[in-house]
Design a protein around this motif. Sequence first.
Motif, PDB file in Angstrom:
ATOM      1  N   UNK A  31       0.744  -1.138  -0.108  1.00 13.40           N
ATOM      2  CA  UNK A  31       0.001  -0.028   0.098  1.00 13.40           C
ATOM      3  C   UNK A  31       0.896   1.241   0.021  1.00 13.40           C
ATOM      4  N   UNK A  32       1.771   1.463   0.881  1.00  9.99           N
ATOM      5  CA  UNK A  32       2.804   2.452   0.831  1.00  9.99           C
ATOM      6  C   UNK A  32       3.409   2.502  -0.618  1.00  9.99           C
ATOM      7  N   UNK A  33       4.107   1.474  -1.032  1.00 12.03           N
ATOM      8  CA  UNK A  33       4.645   1.545  -2.155  1.00 12.03           C
ATOM      9  C   UNK A  33       3.968   2.140  -3.321  1.00 12.03           C
ATOM     10  N   UNK A  34       2.665   1.560  -3.590  1.00 13.75           N
ATOM     11  CA  UNK A  34       1.944   2.036  -4.791  1.00 13.75           C
ATOM     12  C   UNK A  34       1.284   3.519  -4.444  1.00 13.75           C
ATOM     13  N   UNK A  35       1.285   3.797  -3.264  1.00 16.90           N
ATOM     14  CA  UNK A  35       0.923   5.491  -2.863  1.00 16.90           C
ATOM     15  C   UNK A  35       2.122   6.061  -3.237  1.00 16.90           C
ATOM     16  N   UNK A  36       3.457   5.918  -2.765  1.00 18.52           N
ATOM     17  CA  UNK A  36       4.263   6.631  -3.031  1.00 18.52           C
ATOM     18  C   UNK A  36       4.910   6.822  -4.483  1.00 18.52           C
ATOM     19  N   UNK A  37       4.538   5.581  -5.438  1.00 11.96           N
ATOM     20  CA  UNK A  37       4.826   5.418  -6.613  1.00 11.96           C
ATOM     21  C   UNK A  37       3.885   6.436  -7.536  1.00 11.96           C
ATOM     22  N   UNK A  38       2.715   6.202  -7.025  1.00 16.25           N
ATOM     23  CA  UNK A  38       1.737   7.148  -7.736  1.00 16.25           C
ATOM     24  C   UNK A  38       1.851   8.587  -7.584  1.00 16.25           C
ATOM     25  N   UNK A  39       2.126   9.084  -6.553  1.00 15.07           N
ATOM     26  CA  UNK A  39       2.684  10.224  -6.144  1.00 15.07           C
ATOM     27  C   UNK A  39       3.852  10.931  -7.032  1.00 15.07           C
ATOM     28  N   UNK A  40       4.845  10.055  -7.191  1.00 12.83           N
ATOM     29  CA  UNK A  40       5.962  10.530  -7.775  1.00 12.83           C
ATOM     30  C   UNK A  40       5.646  10.524  -9.257  1.00 12.83           C
ATOM     31  N   UNK A 327      10.179  -0.043   9.838  1.00 18.32           N
ATOM     32  CA  UNK A 327      10.782  -0.923   8.699  1.00 18.32           C
ATOM     33  C   UNK A 327       9.529  -1.041   7.513  1.00 18.32           C
ATOM     34  N   UNK A 328       8.212  -1.228   7.956  1.00 21.39           N
ATOM     35  CA  UNK A 328       7.421  -1.170   6.918  1.00 21.39           C
ATOM     36  C   UNK A 328       7.213   0.127   6.294  1.00 21.39           C
ATOM     37  N   UNK A 329       7.520   1.293   6.887  1.00 20.16           N
ATOM     38  CA  UNK A 329       7.368   2.449   6.318  1.00 20.16           C
ATOM     39  C   UNK A 329       8.683   2.594   5.196  1.00 20.16           C
ATOM     40  N   UNK A 330       9.830   2.305   5.594  1.00 18.65           N
ATOM     41  CA  UNK A 330      10.966   2.630   5.019  1.00 18.65           C
ATOM     42  C   UNK A 330      10.974   1.516   3.744  1.00 18.65           C
ATOM     43  N   UNK A 331      10.529   0.347   3.930  1.00 15.16           N
ATOM     44  CA  UNK A 331      10.514  -0.648   2.681  1.00 15.16           C
ATOM     45  C   UNK A 331       9.632  -0.001   1.868  1.00 15.16           C
ATOM     46  N   UNK A 332       8.381   0.257   2.287  1.00 18.10           N
ATOM     47  CA  UNK A 332       7.417   0.663   1.159  1.00 18.10           C
ATOM     48  C   UNK A 332       7.649   2.004   0.516  1.00 18.10           C
ATOM     49  N   UNK A 333       8.201   2.870   1.226  1.00 16.87           N
ATOM     50  CA  UNK A 333       8.622   4.189   0.776  1.00 16.87           C
ATOM     51  C   UNK A 333       9.930   3.955  -0.125  1.00 16.87           C
ATOM     52  N   UNK A 334      10.929   3.347   0.134  1.00 21.44           N
ATOM     53  CA  UNK A 334      11.895   2.995  -0.761  1.00 21.44           C
ATOM     54  C   UNK A 334      11.632   2.237  -2.128  1.00 21.44           C
ATOM     55  N   UNK A 335      10.776   1.279  -1.817  1.00 20.16           N
ATOM     56  CA  UNK A 335      10.261   0.672  -3.206  1.00 20.16           C
ATOM     57  C   UNK A 335       9.470   1.487  -4.032  1.00 20.16           C
ATOM     58  N   UNK A 336       8.565   2.159  -3.544  1.00 18.38           N
ATOM     59  CA  UNK A 336       7.675   3.166  -4.192  1.00 18.38           C
ATOM     60  C   UNK A 336       8.540   4.345  -4.751  1.00 18.38           C
ATOM     61  N   UNK A 337       9.389   4.742  -4.037  1.00 20.42           N
ATOM     62  CA  UNK A 337      10.339   6.019  -4.801  1.00 20.42           C
ATOM     63  C   UNK A 337      10.953   5.354  -5.864  1.00 20.42           C
ATOM     64  N   UNK A 338      11.572   4.158  -5.860  1.00 20.25           N
ATOM     65  CA  UNK A 338      12.300   3.671  -6.897  1.00 20.25           C
ATOM     66  C   UNK A 338      11.428   3.173  -8.084  1.00 20.25           C
ATOM     67  N   UNK A 339      10.253   2.765  -7.958  1.00 25.26           N
ATOM     68  CA  UNK A 339       9.169   2.401  -8.794  1.00 25.26           C
ATOM     69  C   UNK A 339       8.879   3.602  -9.480  1.00 25.26           C
ATOM     70  N   UNK A 340       8.447   4.603  -8.713  1.00 24.29           N
ATOM     71  CA  UNK A 340       7.892   5.828  -9.246  1.00 24.29           C
ATOM     72  C   UNK A 340       8.873   6.369 -10.062  1.00 24.29           C
ATOM     73  N   UNK A 341      10.083   6.553  -9.595  1.00 25.39           N
ATOM     74  CA  UNK A 341      11.056   7.268 -10.505  1.00 25.39           C
ATOM     75  C   UNK A 341      11.536   6.218 -11.900  1.00 25.39           C
ATOM     76  N   UNK A 342      11.419   5.081 -11.814  1.00 29.45           N
ATOM     77  CA  UNK A 342      11.523   4.317 -12.972  1.00 29.45           C
ATOM     78  C   UNK A 342      10.379   4.544 -13.927  1.00 29.45           C
ATOM     79  N   UNK A 343       9.410   4.424 -13.355  1.00 24.97           N
ATOM     80  CA  UNK A 343       8.056   4.841 -14.330  1.00 24.97           C
ATOM     81  C   UNK A 343       8.024   6.319 -14.823  1.00 24.97           C
ATOM     82  N   UNK A 344       8.313   7.001 -13.903  1.00 19.03           N
ATOM     83  CA  UNK A 344       8.391   8.372 -14.470  1.00 19.03           C
ATOM     84  C   UNK A 344       9.425   8.938 -15.588  1.00 19.03           C
TER      85      UNK A 344
END
Length: 416
Positions: A31-40, A327-344
């Motif tokens: 959930x955190x991953x998708x939210x961060x990726x969508x935002x980026x 740990x959940x927040x850092x993993x989700x945010x880190x994965x989401x940031x990486x996914x968002x940057x790659x998609x963007x």
Amino acid sequence: MAYEWFVSLRYLRAKRKQTFISIISFISIAGVTLGVAALIVVLAVMTGFHDGVRQQILGNIPHVLIQRQGGGLSDYQQIIKQVRTSPHVTSVAPFVAKEAMLLSHRNVAAVNVKGIEPGHKILNQKFLSIDHKPVSELLFERNGKLPGIVIGLDTATSLGVAIGDSVNVIPPMFTITPFGMIPKMKPFRIVGIFRQGGGFLDTFYAYIDMAQAQSFFDSEGQVSGIEVEVDGFGQARPVAAQLRGEYHFPYVVRSWEDMFGSFLSALKLEKLGLFIVLGIIVLVAAFNIATTLIMVVMEKSKDIAILRSMGATSRSIMKIFLFEGLVIGVLGTGLGAALGVVLAKNADPIIKWLERTLGVKIFDQSVYGMDHFPSVVNSGDVMAVVGVALTICLLATIYPAWQAARMDPAEALRYE
């Protein structure tokens, strides 16, 4: 501290399969991953559209414009010398402009005819020209033929003309003859047609030699204004402010933000609105983290009681669940940031692949006037998203961790 980290990581794992995280923890991280990726991704696309529109505007509009209220500039040579010494200024160009009508094949188009000198930035655009010769040569050559004019593709379409055809330029000026006043008119030959990436200002401009414009518009020794280019979009406002301090009334100094700032402010406001709306996705994901930790606290009440009875303090228990949420927040945010940057960064090829695969038109280049799907990753936006996401996730862990810390071990073991 070490055992607190060990226990928190242990609680993230599945109950039976020790090598995998639990389903609830996975859903929280996802959930955190998708939210961060969508935002980026959305912020990158909004930044790309903002920069694309700004570039279209500045294709015809100078960064800073100097004019004189109530008339032209007769001392423009002296002003040009002074402005060139200002910091961040890259080029200074005078121009003569007058609204006029273009007449050809019984078709009429209203344009702003601008007389320019060699080296003007509009000459860096891609042109359709006679025999593919440089427009910068054709526009300023004086070989006894008709003077040259460069028009936009929309104007050429309205007039039904092509390269090499002639058009009559009719300014709002009149010539007195024995038969009365007749409109002033002069034929020009089309030496170039430009299309500035679908820019919405193409229709309103046509370009001629400045010497021809001064003679034709009765502006000998004067110019309509001075265009100043700076080394960055953000430097236009401070340079304009500096020039205003040097050139007071009746001079008028405006930056591109003064002329089109309200339109771009609307885009910034829309970007802020999307940031807030999509930030709610991260907030929802944070509630998943809180729910996960509350369920873990309820499930591990016996473990908590045993740890307390073995000497663990309430502060240590609180750290365990804070670390788990972190740990959940850092993993989700880190994965989401990486996914968002790659998609963007790969938004354009992804959109084109989807269009080919699905057989639909997702991004119409002719509508937006851009040759590719705009997406610009701004490091400041990424850092803001990461900071907001980590803060929300950390705040979501406080209440469950506090509930675990205040649990009475005797009460927890009473019914075991």
